[in-house]
Motif scaffolding. Structure first.
Motif, PDB file in Angstrom:
ATOM      1  N   ILE A 176      -0.434  10.326  -3.913  1.00  0.00           N
ATOM      2  CA  ILE A 176      -1.888  10.186  -4.044  1.00  0.00           C
ATOM      3  C   ILE A 176      -2.290  10.073  -5.507  1.00  0.00           C
ATOM      4  CG2 ILE A 176      -4.097  11.357  -3.667  1.00  0.00           C
ATOM      5  CD1 ILE A 176      -2.874  10.105  -1.176  1.00  0.00           C
ATOM      6  N   GLU A 177      -1.557  10.746  -6.386  1.00  0.00           N
ATOM      7  CA  GLU A 177      -1.852  10.661  -7.815  1.00  0.00           C
ATOM      8  C   GLU A 177      -1.502   9.281  -8.380  1.00  0.00           C
ATOM      9  OE1 GLU A 177      -3.335  12.774  -9.860  1.00  0.00           O
ATOM     10  OE2 GLU A 177      -3.691  14.215  -8.256  1.00  0.00           O
ATOM     11  N   ILE A 178      -0.491   8.634  -7.810  1.00  0.00           N
ATOM     12  CA  ILE A 178      -0.066   7.320  -8.308  1.00  0.00           C
ATOM     13  C   ILE A 178      -0.862   6.190  -7.664  1.00  0.00           C
ATOM     14  CG2 ILE A 178       1.870   5.694  -8.444  1.00  0.00           C
ATOM     15  CD1 ILE A 178       3.739   8.105  -8.602  1.00  0.00           C
ATOM     16  N   LEU A 179      -1.016   6.264  -6.348  1.00  0.00           N
ATOM     17  CA  LEU A 179      -1.798   5.263  -5.605  1.00  0.00           C
ATOM     18  C   LEU A 179      -2.614   6.013  -4.560  1.00  0.00           C
ATOM     19  CD1 LEU A 179      -2.504   2.300  -5.050  1.00  0.00           C
ATOM     20  CD2 LEU A 179      -0.547   2.186  -3.503  1.00  0.00           C
ATOM     21  N   PRO A 180      -3.908   6.216  -4.786  1.00  0.00           N
ATOM     22  CA  PRO A 180      -4.731   7.055  -3.901  1.00  0.00           C
ATOM     23  C   PRO A 180      -5.016   6.435  -2.537  1.00  0.00           C
ATOM     24  CG  PRO A 180      -6.099   6.046  -5.592  1.00  0.00           C
ATOM     25  CD  PRO A 180      -4.678   5.698  -5.934  1.00  0.00           C
ATOM     26  N   LEU A 214      -3.716  -7.335  -4.282  1.00  0.00           N
ATOM     27  CA  LEU A 214      -4.961  -6.830  -4.853  1.00  0.00           C
ATOM     28  C   LEU A 214      -5.028  -5.306  -4.903  1.00  0.00           C
ATOM     29  CD1 LEU A 214      -7.551  -9.321  -3.295  1.00  0.00           C
ATOM     30  CD2 LEU A 214      -6.328  -9.454  -5.478  1.00  0.00           C
ATOM     31  N   LEU A 215      -4.291  -4.645  -4.013  1.00  0.00           N
ATOM     32  CA  LEU A 215      -4.325  -3.187  -3.997  1.00  0.00           C
ATOM     33  C   LEU A 215      -3.706  -2.590  -5.263  1.00  0.00           C
ATOM     34  CD1 LEU A 215      -5.236  -0.822  -2.218  1.00  0.00           C
ATOM     35  CD2 LEU A 215      -2.945  -0.777  -1.205  1.00  0.00           C
ATOM     36  N   THR A 216      -2.964  -3.392  -6.018  1.00  0.00           N
ATOM     37  CA  THR A 216      -2.368  -2.884  -7.258  1.00  0.00           C
ATOM     38  C   THR A 216      -3.435  -2.479  -8.271  1.00  0.00           C
ATOM     39  OG1 THR A 216      -2.181  -5.171  -8.078  1.00  0.00           O
ATOM     40  CG2 THR A 216      -0.233  -4.206  -7.029  1.00  0.00           C
ATOM     41  N   ALA A 276      12.046   6.688  -2.537  1.00  0.00           N
ATOM     42  CA  ALA A 276      11.109   6.981  -1.448  1.00  0.00           C
ATOM     43  C   ALA A 276       9.681   6.693  -1.885  1.00  0.00           C
ATOM     44  CB  ALA A 276      11.248   8.430  -0.998  1.00  0.00           C
ATOM     45  N   LEU A 277       9.327   7.119  -3.094  1.00  0.00           N
ATOM     46  CA  LEU A 277       7.983   6.873  -3.620  1.00  0.00           C
ATOM     47  C   LEU A 277       7.746   5.384  -3.834  1.00  0.00           C
ATOM     48  CD1 LEU A 277       7.840   9.761  -6.249  1.00  0.00           C
ATOM     49  CD2 LEU A 277       6.707   9.722  -4.043  1.00  0.00           C
ATOM     50  N   ALA A 278       8.722   4.718  -4.467  1.00  0.00           N
ATOM     51  CA  ALA A 278       8.578   3.283  -4.753  1.00  0.00           C
ATOM     52  C   ALA A 278       8.553   2.461  -3.474  1.00  0.00           C
ATOM     53  CB  ALA A 278       9.721   2.818  -5.657  1.00  0.00           C
ATOM     54  N   ALA A 279       9.370   2.843  -2.490  1.00  0.00           N
ATOM     55  CA  ALA A 279       9.386   2.113  -1.222  1.00  0.00           C
ATOM     56  C   ALA A 279       8.054   2.249  -0.506  1.00  0.00           C
ATOM     57  CB  ALA A 279      10.518   2.633  -0.331  1.00  0.00           C
ATOM     58  N   ALA A 280       7.486   3.452  -0.510  1.00  0.00           N
ATOM     59  CA  ALA A 280       6.189   3.664   0.141  1.00  0.00           C
ATOM     60  C   ALA A 280       5.098   2.831  -0.523  1.00  0.00           C
ATOM     61  CB  ALA A 280       5.830   5.146   0.092  1.00  0.00           C
ATOM     62  N   ILE A 281       5.119   2.779  -1.848  1.00  0.00           N
ATOM     63  CA  ILE A 281       4.130   1.977  -2.574  1.00  0.00           C
ATOM     64  C   ILE A 281       4.324   0.497  -2.265  1.00  0.00           C
ATOM     65  CG2 ILE A 281       3.352   1.278  -4.870  1.00  0.00           C
ATOM     66  CD1 ILE A 281       4.133   4.087  -5.847  1.00  0.00           C
ATOM     67  N   SER A 282       5.568   0.041  -2.268  1.00  0.00           N
ATOM     68  CA  SER A 282       5.861  -1.370  -1.990  1.00  0.00           C
ATOM     69  C   SER A 282       5.426  -1.756  -0.587  1.00  0.00           C
ATOM     70  CB  SER A 282       7.367  -1.633  -2.161  1.00  0.00           C
ATOM     71  OG  SER A 282       7.795  -1.369  -3.473  1.00  0.00           O
ATOM     72  N   ILE A 283       5.755  -0.936   0.401  1.00  0.00           N
ATOM     73  CA  ILE A 283       5.392  -1.223   1.795  1.00  0.00           C
ATOM     74  C   ILE A 283       3.882  -1.301   1.945  1.00  0.00           C
ATOM     75  CG2 ILE A 283       5.387  -0.283   4.137  1.00  0.00           C
ATOM     76  CD1 ILE A 283       8.178   0.869   3.519  1.00  0.00           C
ATOM     77  N   THR A 284       3.177  -0.370   1.325  1.00  0.00           N
ATOM     78  CA  THR A 284       1.718  -0.349   1.427  1.00  0.00           C
ATOM     79  C   THR A 284       1.095  -1.578   0.769  1.00  0.00           C
ATOM     80  OG1 THR A 284       1.742   2.081   1.410  1.00  0.00           O
ATOM     81  CG2 THR A 284      -0.353   0.999   0.942  1.00  0.00           C
ATOM     82  N   LEU A 285       1.602  -1.958  -0.390  1.00  0.00           N
ATOM     83  CA  LEU A 285       1.075  -3.134  -1.089  1.00  0.00           C
ATOM     84  C   LEU A 285       1.341  -4.411  -0.286  1.00  0.00           C
ATOM     85  CD1 LEU A 285       2.130  -2.326  -4.780  1.00  0.00           C
ATOM     86  CD2 LEU A 285      -0.156  -2.138  -3.772  1.00  0.00           C
ATOM     87  N   ILE A 286       2.535  -4.506   0.296  1.00  0.00           N
ATOM     88  CA  ILE A 286       2.876  -5.689   1.101  1.00  0.00           C
ATOM     89  C   ILE A 286       2.014  -5.747   2.360  1.00  0.00           C
ATOM     90  CG2 ILE A 286       4.699  -6.748   2.501  1.00  0.00           C
ATOM     91  CD1 ILE A 286       6.709  -5.686   0.436  1.00  0.00           C
ATOM     92  N   LEU A 287       1.833  -4.597   3.012  1.00  0.00           N
ATOM     93  CA  LEU A 287       1.000  -4.559   4.207  1.00  0.00           C
ATOM     94  C   LEU A 287      -0.437  -4.954   3.891  1.00  0.00           C
ATOM     95  CD1 LEU A 287       2.141  -1.349   6.121  1.00  0.00           C
ATOM     96  CD2 LEU A 287       2.355  -3.717   6.877  1.00  0.00           C
ATOM     97  N   ASP A 288      -0.958  -4.422   2.799  1.00  0.00           N
ATOM     98  CA  ASP A 288      -2.332  -4.749   2.422  1.00  0.00           C
ATOM     99  C   ASP A 288      -2.491  -6.243   2.157  1.00  0.00           C
ATOM    100  OD1 ASP A 288      -5.094  -3.835   1.350  1.00  0.00           O
ATOM    101  OD2 ASP A 288      -4.265  -4.996  -0.305  1.00  0.00           O
ATOM    102  N   ALA A 289      -1.528  -6.823   1.423  1.00  0.00           N
ATOM    103  CA  ALA A 289      -1.592  -8.250   1.132  1.00  0.00           C
ATOM    104  C   ALA A 289      -1.467  -9.082   2.410  1.00  0.00           C
ATOM    105  CB  ALA A 289      -0.484  -8.624   0.143  1.00  0.00           C
ATOM    106  N   THR A 290      -0.600  -8.631   3.327  1.00  0.00           N
ATOM    107  CA  THR A 290      -0.421  -9.343   4.602  1.00  0.00           C
ATOM    108  C   THR A 290      -1.688  -9.296   5.439  1.00  0.00           C
ATOM    109  OG1 THR A 290       1.945  -8.789   4.604  1.00  0.00           O
ATOM    110  CG2 THR A 290       0.969  -9.480   6.698  1.00  0.00           C
ATOM    111  N   PHE A 291      -2.296  -8.123   5.503  1.00  0.00           N
ATOM    112  CA  PHE A 291      -3.522  -7.974   6.289  1.00  0.00           C
ATOM    113  C   PHE A 291      -4.652  -8.829   5.727  1.00  0.00           C
ATOM    114  CE2 PHE A 291      -2.310  -3.436   7.846  1.00  0.00           C
ATOM    115  CZ  PHE A 291      -1.299  -4.002   8.610  1.00  0.00           C
ATOM    116  N   ARG A 292      -4.779  -8.847   4.406  1.00  0.00           N
ATOM    117  CA  ARG A 292      -5.834  -9.645   3.777  1.00  0.00           C
ATOM    118  C   ARG A 292      -5.628 -11.137   4.078  1.00  0.00           C
ATOM    119  NH1 ARG A 292      -8.709  -6.881  -0.373  1.00  0.00           N
ATOM    120  NH2 ARG A 292      -7.819  -4.824  -0.854  1.00  0.00           N
TER     121      ARG A 292
END
Length: 391
Positions: free
Chosen positions: A88-92, A275-277, A324-340
């Motif tokens: 949450i501190e890195i990507l809220p 864009l979530l970056t 684990a942290l980097a994978a979670a961030i990557s998955i979330t960013l990819i999902l957000d871009a895919t959804f958009r």
């Protein structure tokens, strides 16, 4: 499943607990194991803080083996909490914390990194707490966690110190600059003092059995080569440096979903497509600092050969957390871009397909169906009634 197995019989005890906890019954009866060199050895190498914890538990008249089976639950909750908070501190975005916690817990449950309440089980909650307080710039929190880390698992204390040292320098406009924040240097000096005070008594205590074996002597012993009891050295250079259990910096990195963390640097190179970056905080660079600090200690441990324990111990645990942290961030960013992209192009079916694939990969692996191919042994998977006649 791990807890169910642990409590299935009072005689079941993890491998590490047999080594570190069995001798601790001397706290209840000092006359136990007279002349037992193995008990004496593990007593000498047991970290001071860890031994003190079990001494308190023994004084409270709580069975040590029972405590070692229950306490991992507490460590797991602390690990999960700090993992979520760091994310949450890195990507809220709460989803990042959930995925990172899921991946990390899967990884810990696939190895003996949680279920024995031995020193290495404390690495994850303490190191994630260190990262959290570092992000929050809490000097007191950093020093307290560092002291606990050095008391219970001193090896990672060296990584902590290197991270603090790296934060004294900044990369700006292609040049390395020194931090102008005086508090950074005061914090680093205080950390050095605390680590020195805490680790020195342990180093003296551990040396009573003489110096560690040298690399030159170990190379002459079959036990240190492939197929031996330790299997440290290998004629395969790739296996030796990358995947060797004790010598490689990528040793025991699983499940494979953790490797999705390697996509993060690539994603950050193409931020205009994700864009979530924009919500990604600058503290994401701390993940790189952890990697650099861990690799520095890894190569130092190789250079000193056995004087600082196995080199892989400096990367195995920290890399798991970073990935684990980097994978979670990557998955979330990819999902957000895919959804958009799907919403803009009317491809809602792609959203559903992505969710199903992601859910299958994250939740169903590892699962019981993987026993059909792992481990590769003569074992037969099945129910009791169908196995009772197997010979």
């Amino acid at each position: 499943m791990g807890l169910r197995q642990a409590f299935s019989s009072k005689y079941i005890i993890s491998d590490d607990a047999r080594e570190y906890i069995s001798w601790m019954y001397r706290y209840l009866n000092p006359d136990l194991f007279p002349g037992d060199l193995i008990a004496d050895y593990f007593q000498s190498v047991t970290p001071i803080g860890y031994g003190l914890l079990y001494k308190i538990i023994a004084a409270l008249d709580i069975d040590l083996i029972l405590f070692s089976k229950i306490f991992p639950i507490v460590l797991g909750l602390i690990t999960t909490s700090y993992c979520f908070l760091v994310c949450i501190e890195i990507l809220p975005v709460p989803m990042v914390g959930f995925i990172a916690s899921l991946l990390l817990n899967q990884s810990l449950c696939m190895h003996d990194d949680r279920f024995s309440a031995t020193p290495r089980d404390f690495i994850y909650p303490l190191f994630l707490a260190f990262i959290y307080y570092l992000i929050r710039s809490s000097g007191l929190g950093i020093l307290i966690v560092l002291a606990l880390q050095c008391l219970i698992y001193p090896l990672i204390g060296f990584v902590d110190l290197l991270i603090l040292a790296l934060r004294l320098f900044h990369w700006q406009n292609g040049q390395i600059t020194i931090s102008q924040n005086r508090k950074d240097f005061i914090l680093f000096a205080a950390a050095i003092m605390i680590a020195g005070i805490v680790i020195l008594p342990y180093a003296i205590q551990s040396s009573q059995f003489g110096p560690a074996i040298t690399a030159a002597v170990a190379r002459t012993m079959p036990d240190y080569w492939h197929g031996g009891k330790v299997s440290y050295f290998s004629h395969n250079i790739i296996n030796y440096w990358l995947f060797g259990r004790d010598s490689g910096f990528l040793a025991l990195i699983s499940p494979p979903q953790l490797l999705l963390g390697l996509l993060l640097p690539i994603i950050l190179k193409f931020q205009s497509h994700f864009l979530l970056t924009k919500q990604l905080k600058d503290e994401v660079k701390l993940l790189l600092q952890v990697v650099v600090a861990s690799l520095i200690m890894f190569f130092i441990a190789h250079a000193l050969a056995f004087q600082l324990h196995w080199p892989s111990r400096y990367t195995h645990h920290t890399f798991k957390m970073v990935l684990a942290l980097a994978a979670a961030i990557s998955i979330t960013l990819i999902l957000d871009a895919t959804f958009r992209w799907s919403r803009q192009n009317g491809r809602q079916i792609l959203i559903l397909g992505t969710i199903m694939i992601l859910g299958t990969g994250l939740v169903l692996y590892p699962s019981s169906f993987s026993l059909k191919v792992f481990p590769k042994t003569p074992y037969v998977a099945g129910l009791f009634r169908s196995l009772k006649d197997v010979k």
